[in-house]
Motif scaffolding. Structure first.
Motif, PDB file in Angstrom:
ATOM      1  N   SER A  69      -2.612  -4.575   0.308  1.00 36.07           N
ATOM      2  CA  SER A  69      -0.240  -4.091   1.910  1.00 36.07           C
ATOM      3  C   SER A  69      -1.163  -3.806   1.967  1.00 36.07           C
ATOM      4  N   GLY A  73       0.265  -3.659   6.413  1.00 36.08           N
ATOM      5  CA  GLY A  73       0.467  -2.241   7.219  1.00 36.08           C
ATOM      6  C   GLY A  73      -0.185  -1.834   7.877  1.00 36.08           C
ATOM      7  N   LEU A  81       7.667  -6.026   8.928  1.00 36.65           N
ATOM      8  CA  LEU A  81       7.547  -5.565   7.844  1.00 36.65           C
ATOM      9  C   LEU A  81       9.678  -5.551   8.147  1.00 36.65           C
ATOM     10  N   GLY A  85       9.789  -8.512   6.189  1.00 33.82           N
ATOM     11  CA  GLY A  85       9.544  -8.702   4.345  1.00 33.82           C
ATOM     12  C   GLY A  85      10.078  -8.899   3.133  1.00 33.82           C
ATOM     13  N   TYR A 125       2.469  -0.558   1.414  1.00 34.89           N
ATOM     14  CA  TYR A 125       2.745  -0.719   3.109  1.00 34.89           C
ATOM     15  C   TYR A 125       3.021   0.659   4.114  1.00 34.89           C
TER      16      TYR A 125
END
Length: 202
Positions: A69, A73, A81, A85, A125
């Motif tokens: 993660s 990110g 994201l 996301g 993230y």
């Protein structure tokens, strides 16, 4: 879904536990606390799991998810994201909520984020997006993951036959109350270690 996940763990053991926890941290709909408590109860019943190896596998799974993660990110950034996301439950509103926690509490959000619904899956993230140094992230993430894994394994192990009641408590009171429980468990472990050291020394 819960029954399906339990069946996977019964059939594939440590491999299933590792993969479920890793993907759960990344954002797939996996009830992490429920799985950990279930495995802890299997330890109590004398099942195929042992506490030491189970803790190591669970810790490895959660850390794998946290590292993946963080790297996502770090590589893709916040705009990506926000746009995509939602496919792994990272909706803009949830990202904003986790970002607020992150700005207010810094890397402690990563440590305690395991115990807060709607935060655990996003702090990893956001740590990557914000450019937090990887070694600092690993320090807080690793400490939080170890405390979380230990707490839920012990809860499942000690409650044993009352597992359904534990699941109810998890879903009803999960959050800051579990932070308090985790702290109490940590204190208890420290006391036990100190007592054993004194006995060994004497």
């Amino acid at each position: 879904m819960k029954e399906t996940l339990f069946a996977l763990i019964d059939q594939y053991g440590y491999v299933a536990l590792y993969l479920l926890l890793a993907t759960g941290i990344i954002g797939l709909p996996v009830p992490d606390e429920t799985i950990m408590a279930f495995v802890g109860s299997l330890i109590a019943f004398g099942g195929p799991f042992e506490f030491g190896p189970t803790l190591l596998v669970a810790y490895a799974g959660t850390m794998t998810g946290m590292i993946v993660s963080y790297l996502i990110g770090h590589r893709v950034g916040k705009p990506f994201l926000n746009r995509y996301g939602r496919w792994i439950k990272l909706t803009p509103s949830r990202i904003e909520r986790a970002e607020g926690w992150f700005k207010k509490y810094g890397l402690w959000t990563v440590f305690f984020g395991y115990f807060v619904p709607g935060v655990r899956h996003f702090t990893c993230y956001l740590s990557g997006v914000s450019g937090v140094k990887f070694y600092k992230y690993m320090l807080y993430a690793g400490s939080g993951a170890l405390l979380w894994c230990t707490t839920f394994l012990l809860l499942g192990r000690f409650i044993g036959h009352n597992l359904e009641g534990l699941f109810h408590l998890i879903h009803r009171y999960v959050g800051f109350s579990l932070i308090a429980i985790a702290i109490l468990v940590l204190i208890a472990l420290i006391i036990i270690v100190q007592v054993r050291k004194r006995k060994t020394a004497s």
